[in-house]
Design a protein around this motif. Structure first.
Motif, PDB file in Angstrom:
ATOM      1  N   SER A  60      -3.256   2.472   5.517  1.00  0.00           N
ATOM      2  CA  SER A  60      -4.117   1.198   5.205  1.00  0.00           C
ATOM      3  C   SER A  60      -3.011   0.233   6.056  1.00  0.00           C
ATOM      4  O   SER A  60      -3.253  -0.855   6.352  1.00  0.00           O
ATOM      5  CB  SER A  60      -4.238   1.199   4.142  1.00  0.00           C
TER       6      SER A  60
ATOM      7  N   THR B 205      -2.748  -0.536   9.313  1.00  0.00           N
ATOM      8  CA  THR B 205      -4.076  -1.687   9.748  1.00  0.00           C
ATOM      9  C   THR B 205      -3.910  -2.609   9.309  1.00  0.00           C
ATOM     10  O   THR B 205      -4.106  -3.612   9.891  1.00  0.00           O
ATOM     11  CB  THR B 205      -5.430  -0.247   9.139  1.00  0.00           C
ATOM     12  N   MET B 206      -3.741  -3.066   8.275  1.00  0.00           N
ATOM     13  CA  MET B 206      -3.294  -4.308   8.246  1.00  0.00           C
ATOM     14  C   MET B 206      -2.682  -4.895   8.738  1.00  0.00           C
ATOM     15  O   MET B 206      -2.649  -6.125   9.641  1.00  0.00           O
ATOM     16  CB  MET B 206      -3.023  -4.537   6.674  1.00  0.00           C
TER      17      MET B 206
ATOM     18  N   PRO C 219       0.950  -1.354  -0.568  1.00  0.00           N
ATOM     19  CA  PRO C 219      -0.315  -0.079   0.052  1.00  0.00           C
ATOM     20  C   PRO C 219       0.926   0.723  -0.058  1.00  0.00           C
ATOM     21  O   PRO C 219       0.714   2.470  -0.440  1.00  0.00           O
ATOM     22  CB  PRO C 219      -1.211   0.108   1.472  1.00  0.00           C
TER      23      PRO C 219
ATOM     24  N   ASP D 109      -7.570   9.259   8.345  1.00  0.00           N
ATOM     25  CA  ASP D 109      -6.506   9.526   6.948  1.00  0.00           C
ATOM     26  C   ASP D 109      -7.068  10.510   5.944  1.00  0.00           C
ATOM     27  O   ASP D 109      -8.527  10.895   5.792  1.00  0.00           O
ATOM     28  CB  ASP D 109      -7.394   7.749   6.161  1.00  0.00           C
TER      29      ASP D 109
ATOM     30  N   PRO E  27      -2.333   7.837   2.981  1.00  0.00           N
ATOM     31  CA  PRO E  27      -2.886   6.876   2.986  1.00  0.00           C
ATOM     32  C   PRO E  27      -2.483   5.328   2.432  1.00  0.00           C
ATOM     33  O   PRO E  27      -3.203   5.241   3.578  1.00  0.00           O
ATOM     34  CB  PRO E  27      -4.151   7.750   2.074  1.00  0.00           C
ATOM     35  N   GLY E  28      -1.356   5.698   1.886  1.00  0.00           N
ATOM     36  CA  GLY E  28      -0.178   4.053   2.023  1.00  0.00           C
ATOM     37  C   GLY E  28      -0.474   3.259   3.535  1.00  0.00           C
ATOM     38  O   GLY E  28      -0.672   2.331   4.026  1.00  0.00           O
TER      39      GLY E  28
ATOM     40  N   MET F 243     -10.264   0.111  13.090  1.00  0.00           N
ATOM     41  CA  MET F 243     -10.532   0.285  12.083  1.00  0.00           C
ATOM     42  C   MET F 243     -11.684   2.155  11.858  1.00  0.00           C
ATOM     43  O   MET F 243     -10.363   2.785  11.298  1.00  0.00           O
ATOM     44  CB  MET F 243     -11.255  -0.502  10.967  1.00  0.00           C
TER      45      MET F 243
ATOM     46  N   GLU G  75     -10.220  10.108   3.554  1.00  0.00           N
ATOM     47  CA  GLU G  75     -11.632   9.745   4.035  1.00  0.00           C
ATOM     48  C   GLU G  75     -11.845  11.407   3.752  1.00  0.00           C
ATOM     49  O   GLU G  75     -13.468  11.729   4.335  1.00  0.00           O
ATOM     50  CB  GLU G  75     -11.521   9.076   4.722  1.00  0.00           C
TER      51      GLU G  75
ATOM     52  N   ASN H   4      -9.601   5.299   9.714  1.00  0.00           N
ATOM     53  CA  ASN H   4      -9.635   5.336   8.494  1.00  0.00           C
ATOM     54  C   ASN H   4     -10.481   7.395   8.882  1.00  0.00           C
ATOM     55  O   ASN H   4     -10.467   8.344   8.598  1.00  0.00           O
ATOM     56  CB  ASN H   4     -11.653   5.108   8.856  1.00  0.00           C
TER      57      ASN H   4
ATOM     58  N   SER I  15       0.538   4.401  -3.030  1.00  0.00           N
ATOM     59  CA  SER I  15       0.072   5.276  -2.585  1.00  0.00           C
ATOM     60  C   SER I  15       1.763   6.400  -2.772  1.00  0.00           C
ATOM     61  O   SER I  15       1.678   7.869  -3.623  1.00  0.00           O
ATOM     62  CB  SER I  15       0.170   6.422  -1.378  1.00  0.00           C
TER      63      SER I  15
END
Ligand SMILES: Nc1ncnc2c1ncn2[C@@H]1O[C@H](COP(=O)(O)OP(=O)(O)OP(=O)(O)O)[C@@H](O)[C@H]1O
Ligand SMILES: [Mg+2]
Lengths: 357, 275
Positions: B202, B205-206, B161, B268, B198-199, B261, B271, B265, B165
């Motif tokens: 994510s 998060t992952m 990710p 981010d 953003p990358g 999550m 968003e 978000n 980005s």
């Protein structure tokens, strides 16, 4: 005598000197030998159709592209050796390129923040600049939510607030409506004169170029067609391309019989152009507003009014002679179908060399 | 158009049986007594109370701690990796990204066993050390071995990710920064880093979610006594057979994940733009 030379004296030292500049992308040659001197405090406009290389010239000056050949000197120094962040040049980008993660204020303050300028001075300058571009009260706004015209004005403020020696403006008024565009033109011109910055301004709007610039550079297909004052460019186009591109014109092939004597459409006219060879094949530019409609018997040329369009300030007529159609602008009204005469004063006839290609 | 809507129906049926029904069962198990039968259901909060016993709370803390460390290590190694890859020419980038993902093609078990043979007391690394005359180090069945395994397992989820980005970033903004006087370092910290956020988000998060819910790697590289949330759930279902308590733990884990999550978000920047 020529207004350009009077201007030339007023304009001071050369700040940017471009010599034999070419640029190739892959196998496409985008700039084909540009020679150009840009002076301190000059308002210079690059004017030309889409894709002629205007942005490329700016990008080379700003340091985002390397020249393929040729030199670019800044105050006598080779510019290509200086990385773009050290150049005393700022750009208003054609696509604005605002930082989406910063609000309006922080976008404009970006350059000053990097220079570690005192916060209060930054605040003062940014506020003043936002006022100048008509965006006071927008400080906290998210730039991604502004209209195109507002974004464009943020881009202008962001570059101008740094008071660079040279400001590059890539169609900075393209997204504005006619009224705002006029206002910003006046404002930019005023700023340029007050602050004393050199402006290199790109546009494909000829009216904008003529009304704002000290010098206009007409480009086509990577080649400079003409460099001159707006008056020069308009009145003395050097070739068919310039004549066609700047304003509307009637372009007619003719013969230069002698100094100040030209013949076209089988009629001889007195003109003011000299220095051509005897009987040289030339082209004549007649601006539509320079052609005077007179009584049939007084006309040097005679024809019939075949079309009439109201253009706001004036009417545009097409007068059909037995040789060709002439486009004529005048505020007088004439009925369709009547026969009229046309007259040309010597200084309304602009003689130019025939284009080789 | 109405016509096509009918095509969704099989999916709705499927998701109902595969997601909604099991979820309902987990909730049901977590709030009922183990002695309940279909006709005689008794509700109880005891399973949730049990989670707050120090033994189990510790497992939660340990898992979160390990997840945080794994995420930090993945980020500090993964960001430079993604950045360097994004600087390469397009064809080289393709190859490098392929290399990053290669471990994912190999079964996790196999990869984890490879770690065992590398890290164990008489494994490859220790034998090399003793050849060089350095005292062998005890590495297996420690936090080190577990984190090592998790980092290598989850690295692609951080790199890809961030790389995406970085490559889809508007390059003209980098030029704008340079134009305004930012040198390479300033351009990176003030523009590139922000655009790749953003990358990064994510990726974080992952990696974090996967690392707190994993159970294979801690079991194999951490040893039998090494218990994380994932292992706890597995134990309750497989060895102890207390499905009710197992369900309660799963539910709490799910709630933690949902909360995280939502939080990610929120921060981010992408968003925010749509509001
Ligand atoms: N990075 C690039 N790679 C390849 N070709 C390019 C590149 N940048 C510009 N060109 C080409 O160079 C030519 C000149 O482009 P340039 O952007 O300078 O035009 P322009 O005069 O600014 O046009 P416009 O008025 O539409 O903005 C175009 O044909 C364009 O396709
Ligand atoms: Mg352009």
């Amino acid at each position: 005598m020529n207004p350009y030379y009077i201007k030339e004296k007023k304009v001071s030292n050369t700040i940017i000197e471009i010599k034999g500049l070419t640029k190739n992308f892959d196998d496409q040659q985008v700039l084909r030998g540009i020679d150009l001197n840009i002076h301190e405090n000059e308002f210079l406009t690059l004017l030309g159709p889409s894709g002629c290389g205007k942005t490329t010239i700016l990008r080379i000056i700003a340091g985002f592209e390397e020249p393929s050949q040729g030199e670019v000197l800044f105050s006598g120094e080779d510019l290509t050796k200086i990385p773009s962040y050290k150049r005393e040049v700022n750009t208003v980008f054609q696509k604005y390129s605002l930082f989406p993660f910063l609000n309006v204020y922080d976008n404009v303050a970006f350059g000053l923040n990097l220079k570690k300028v005192d916060k209060e001075i930054i605040h003062e300058k940014v506020t003043k600049m936002l006022g100048l571009v008509g965006l006071q009260g927008f400080e906290k706004r998210d730039v991604t939510l502004l209209s195109g015209g507002q974004q464009q004005r943020v881009a202008i403020a962001r570059a101008l607030v740094n008071e660079p020696k040279v400001l590059l403006l890539d169609e900075p008024l393209g997204a504005l409506d006619a009224k705002l565009r006029k206002e910003m033109q006046t404002e930019l011109k005023k700023i340029q004169q007050e602050v004393g910055i050199t402006f290199i301004f790109v546009t494909h709007d000829q009216e904008e170029a003529l009304s704002m610039s000290d010098t206009v550079v007409v480009l086509n297909d990577g080649v400079i067609q003409q460099i001159g004052t707006p008056i020069d460019i308009y009145n003395e186009p050097e070739n068919r391309f310039v004549a066609n591109f700047i304003g509307e014109s009637n372009i007619i092939e003719g013969t230069m019989l002698d100094d100040c004597l030209v013949k076209f459409d089988d009629v001889e006219f007195v003109c003011v152009d000299k220095g051509f060879k005897k009987n040289e094949e030339i082209e004549v530019v007649l601006r539509p507003e320079d052609i005077k409609i007179v009584d049939l018997k007084d006309g040097q040329l005679r024809g019939k009014v075949v079309s009439e369009v109201f253009k706001g300030v004036h009417y545009e007529y097409i007068v059909q002679t037995d040789k060709r159609d002439y486009k004529v602008h005048t505020t007088e009204f004439y009925n369709l179908g009547i026969e009229v005469g046309m007259r040309l004063d010597p200084d309304d006839i602009h003689v130019m060399y025939t284009m080789e290609y | 158009m109405k016509h096509f809507k009918k095509l969704i129906n099989p999916y709705i049926v499927w998701s109902f049986f595969l997601i909604v029904v099991p979820l309902f069962l987990i909730v049901l198990y977590s709030i009922t007594k183990g002695t309940s039968t279909l006709v005689n259901i008794t509700f109880t909060p005891e399973h949730f109370k049990k989670i707050f016993e120090p033994v189990y709370l510790n497992v939660f803390f340990k898992s979160l701690q390990l997840g945080i460390i794994t995420t930090i290590v993945c980020l500090t190694l993964g960001y430079p990796m993604a950045y360097i890859i994004s600087k390469a020419s397009e064809s080289v980038q393709g190859i490098l990204i392929l290399l990053v993902t290669i471990p994912m093609w190999i079964n996790t078990l196999l990869r984890t066993y490879a770690w065992i043979s590398l890290l164990s007391d008489n494994g490859l690394i220790n034998r090399l050390l003793s050849v060089m005359g350095i005292a062998p180090a005890h590495m297996m069945y420690t936090d080190f071995s577990v984190i090592m395994g998790l980092v290598c397992d989850l690295m692609p989820f951080m790199v890809i990710p961030i790389h995406t980005s970085l490559t889809k970033m508007d390059h003209s903004l980098v030029e704008a920064a340079a134009d305004l006087g930012a040198n390479k370092v300033q351009t990176f910290t003030k523009v590139i880093l922000k655009l790749s956020l953003p990358g990064v988000i994510s990726g974080i998060t992952m990696v974090f979610l996967l690392s707190i819910s994993t159970f294979v790697i801690p079991k194999l590289l951490g040893g039998a006594q090494y218990t994380l949330i994932g292992n706890l759930i597995e134990q309750q279902f497989i060895s102890i057979g207390d499905w009710n308590f197992g369900s309660a733990i799963s539910l709490i884990l799910a709630l933690i994940i949902i909360a995280l999550m939502r939080f990610m978000n929120k921060i981010d920047p992408d968003e925010k733009g749509g509001e």
